[in-house]
Design a protein around this motif. Sequence first.
Motif, PDB file in Angstrom:
ATOM      1  N   HIS A 189       0.846  -1.190   0.000  1.00 38.46           N
ATOM      2  CA  HIS A 189       0.000   0.000   0.000  1.00 38.46           C
ATOM      3  C   HIS A 189       0.886   1.245   0.000  1.00 38.46           C
ATOM      4  O   HIS A 189       1.852   1.335   0.763  1.00 38.46           O
ATOM      5  CB  HIS A 189      -0.911   0.003   1.230  1.00 38.46           C
ATOM      6  N   MET A 190       0.538   2.180  -0.829  1.00 35.38           N
ATOM      7  CA  MET A 190       1.373   3.359  -0.999  1.00 35.38           C
ATOM      8  C   MET A 190       1.307   4.259   0.224  1.00 35.38           C
ATOM      9  O   MET A 190       0.295   4.308   0.940  1.00 35.38           O
ATOM     10  CB  MET A 190       0.995   4.104  -2.268  1.00 35.38           C
ATOM     11  N   THR A 191       2.397   4.966   0.458  1.00 37.54           N
ATOM     12  CA  THR A 191       2.526   5.752   1.674  1.00 37.54           C
ATOM     13  C   THR A 191       1.812   7.099   1.590  1.00 37.54           C
ATOM     14  O   THR A 191       1.586   7.730   2.620  1.00 37.54           O
ATOM     15  CB  THR A 191       4.008   5.976   1.988  1.00 37.54           C
ATOM     16  N   PRO A 193      -1.707   8.978   0.250  1.00 38.21           N
ATOM     17  CA  PRO A 193      -3.048   8.702  -0.274  1.00 38.21           C
ATOM     18  C   PRO A 193      -3.244   9.151  -1.723  1.00 38.21           C
ATOM     19  O   PRO A 193      -3.908   8.463  -2.503  1.00 38.21           O
ATOM     20  CB  PRO A 193      -3.959   9.481   0.689  1.00 38.21           C
ATOM     21  N   GLN A 196      -1.729   6.603  -3.900  1.00 38.58           N
ATOM     22  CA  GLN A 196      -2.534   5.378  -3.905  1.00 38.58           C
ATOM     23  C   GLN A 196      -3.721   5.522  -4.840  1.00 38.58           C
ATOM     24  O   GLN A 196      -4.054   4.595  -5.593  1.00 38.58           O
ATOM     25  CB  GLN A 196      -3.029   5.070  -2.489  1.00 38.58           C
ATOM     26  N   TYR A 199      -2.466   5.200  -8.382  1.00 35.27           N
ATOM     27  CA  TYR A 199      -2.079   3.834  -8.699  1.00 35.27           C
ATOM     28  C   TYR A 199      -3.305   2.929  -8.818  1.00 35.27           C
ATOM     29  O   TYR A 199      -3.365   2.041  -9.670  1.00 35.27           O
ATOM     30  CB  TYR A 199      -1.114   3.299  -7.641  1.00 35.27           C
ATOM     31  N   ASP A 200      -4.301   3.147  -7.968  1.00 35.45           N
ATOM     32  CA  ASP A 200      -5.542   2.379  -8.073  1.00 35.45           C
ATOM     33  C   ASP A 200      -6.195   2.605  -9.434  1.00 35.45           C
ATOM     34  O   ASP A 200      -6.691   1.657 -10.062  1.00 35.45           O
ATOM     35  CB  ASP A 200      -6.515   2.792  -6.971  1.00 35.45           C
ATOM     36  N   ARG A 229      -5.194  -5.135  -3.258  1.00 36.44           N
ATOM     37  CA  ARG A 229      -5.974  -4.241  -2.403  1.00 36.44           C
ATOM     38  C   ARG A 229      -6.456  -4.937  -1.139  1.00 36.44           C
ATOM     39  O   ARG A 229      -6.706  -4.287  -0.124  1.00 36.44           O
ATOM     40  CB  ARG A 229      -7.156  -3.670  -3.186  1.00 36.44           C
ATOM     41  N   ASP A 233      -1.891  -3.855   5.199  1.00 36.57           N
ATOM     42  CA  ASP A 233      -0.873  -2.821   5.084  1.00 36.57           C
ATOM     43  C   ASP A 233       0.428  -3.288   5.736  1.00 36.57           C
ATOM     44  O   ASP A 233       0.495  -4.326   6.398  1.00 36.57           O
ATOM     45  CB  ASP A 233      -1.357  -1.488   5.661  1.00 36.57           C
ATOM     46  N   ILE A 258       4.386   0.840  -3.531  1.00 35.09           N
ATOM     47  CA  ILE A 258       3.777  -0.093  -4.485  1.00 35.09           C
ATOM     48  C   ILE A 258       4.126  -1.521  -4.076  1.00 35.09           C
ATOM     49  O   ILE A 258       3.309  -2.434  -4.159  1.00 35.09           O
ATOM     50  CB  ILE A 258       4.250   0.196  -5.922  1.00 35.09           C
TER      51      ILE A 258
END
Length: 267
Positions: A189-191, A193, A196, A199-200, A229, A233, A258
């Motif tokens: 999970h990306m650091t 938001p 993220q 990337y989503d 997903r 985390d 990632i």
Amino acid sequence: MSAEPETERPDGERKVSFGFEEVTESEKVARVKGVFRSVASRYDLMNDLMSAGVHRLWKHDAMNRVNPQPGERHLDVAGGTGELARAFLELADKAGKRRGIDKPATAIVSDINDAMLEAGKARADNAKWEGRLDWVCADGQNLPWADNSFDVVTVSFGIRNFADRVAGLKEFRRVLKPGGRLAVLEFSHMTAPALQAAYDKYSFNVIPQLGSLVAGDKESYQYLVESIRKFPDQETFRAEIEGAGFSNVSVTNYSGGIAALHFGWAV
């Protein structure tokens, strides 16, 4: 973001996530096998699509952290095409040459999926490691080796597909020698938001379509995106590793989260 808790059916078989679906553990095992039979011949391409091509750099850094040594025995669980196992042997030989130690390391690629193993065994660069690199079809949650058998256990982009990853972690600890090393490289999970969200958007809108165009299999790539997903985390997964009997567990984020390398020591 952390994974949703598992639920239990009246018949006693737990329900776990298969992407965004809830299925029984046995159904997940069967469906994951189907996914990887479908993508086995394009596994490295799959990781290129999922990581924008930088998974090889992450793996290179992970193996440097493992620091292979001459004479060590390595188990690569869910090892697929054997990329980490070959890298382990290469680095162990270089370490031996630097230190003047002629004691060959060995490696085993273990995977529950026979199609993945066959794709790995077909690679021409395996010939260099004849007699030192083995391939075993085995369930990562029920490994067929005795306690204290290995110096190093690695898992690369595979543990999120386990029906019960905690059971897998306990098996890794069981087969590791005291003081052995565990390295788990996984999409995470990306650091930030905002990153993220971007990337989503890429993952859900682009990767399944590329899977359809390149491999003729949109559904498998859709599952792989969803499985990322649903994976816990970094801190949640670190706690799971510690709970399985590992100490000094560290987390190294790659490309803003990632992917992440979880590294620990068997106590």
